[in-house]
Design an enzyme around this catalytic site. Structure first.
Site, PDB file in Angstrom:
ATOM      1  N   ASP A  44       0.914  -1.148   0.027  1.00 23.37           N
ATOM      2  CA  ASP A  44      -0.111   0.073  -0.081  1.00 23.37           C
ATOM      3  C   ASP A  44       0.926   1.115  -0.173  1.00 23.37           C
ATOM      4  OD1 ASP A  44      -2.426   1.398   0.327  1.00 23.37           O
ATOM      5  OD2 ASP A  44      -1.726   1.602   2.451  1.00 23.37           O
ATOM      6  N   ASP A  79      -0.374   5.078   0.739  1.00 24.31           N
ATOM      7  CA  ASP A  79      -0.619   5.836   1.857  1.00 24.31           C
ATOM      8  C   ASP A  79      -0.693   5.703   3.426  1.00 24.31           C
ATOM      9  OD1 ASP A  79      -1.461   8.227   0.076  1.00 24.31           O
ATOM     10  OD2 ASP A  79      -2.922   6.858  -0.525  1.00 24.31           O
TER      11      ASP A  79
END
Length: 220
Positions: A10, A12
């Site tokens: 991922d 963020d």
């Protein structure tokens, strides 16, 4: 662990410290429009892509048009911060990516953020070239916690879910990887793991340095 060939990140809150900036921008936008309960609303939306965020926000506004306007305002405020102050990498990002590459893992990105944001942000952080493929929020119909983005990310490498490990910070991200049949290492950022996360996460690590140590040692 012998069959793990790729690590799917991922972005963020895992690679870039964007979640804290986003939270500030949401609070500012909520103050401008008088939206109450923004803390719980924001936490609901962490890890969602843009369309799913607007749908979730629609519960708290008279209509989808108002929810979209709020989401657009948070983006405007974020762009100001990014332009004026830049975005910081999370601790040990480069060390982790270097270590995993050296250990022979293939690296890919599975981010709910749109490509138009992901590409320049990774490039500005100097980590774009680490990733073999980028799967972004505008490439899927449903964002996390739906498994679509992780299934697509694994497929982009021509690998099965069992051959991948996901790195996530949010409950929605952990749920997405878990639903896809991908082992997930949670590195908590804004949201600390509860009983559900402890059950669904394969490992919980305090930072990316520990992640690299766990995965690299398994390759030896």
């Amino acid at each position: 662990m012998e069959n793990i060939k790729a690590v799917l990140f991922d972005m963020d809150g895992v690679l870039l410290d964007t979640e804290s900036v986003t939270k500030i921008c949401w609070y500012r936008a909520a103050g401008e429009c008088g939206l109450a309960g923004i803390e719980s609303i924001f936490m609901e939306c962490v890890g969602l892509n843009r369309p799913d965020t607007v749908r979730r926000l629609s519960k708290y506004f008279p209509g989808e048009k108002d929810a979209l306007a709020f989401r657009e305002r948070t983006s405007e405020l974020f762009d100001v911060v990014e332009r004026e102050e830049g975005l910081k990498k999370m601790p040990f990002v480069t060390e982790c990516l270097d270590s995993l590459k050296k250990a022979g893992f293939r690296l890919a990105l599975a981010s709910s953020t749109r490509a138009v944001k992901v590409h320049p942000q990774l490039k500005n952080a100097g980590i774009f070239d680490y990733f073999e493929t980028l799967t972004t929020g505008d490439m899927v119909e449903h964002s996390k916690p739906d498994p679509e983005i992780y299934l697509k990310s694994a497929s982009s490498l021509s690998l099965s879910p069992a051959e991948c490990v996901a790195i996530e910070d949010s409950p929605n991200g952990v749920r997405s990887a878990f639903a896809a049949g991908i082992r997930c290492i949670m590195v908590p950022d804004l949201i600390q793991p509860d009983a559900e996360m402890k059950e669904k996460a394969w490992r919980i690590c305090g930072n990316l340095k520990v992640v690299a140590e766990v995965l690299s040692s398994a390759k030896k």
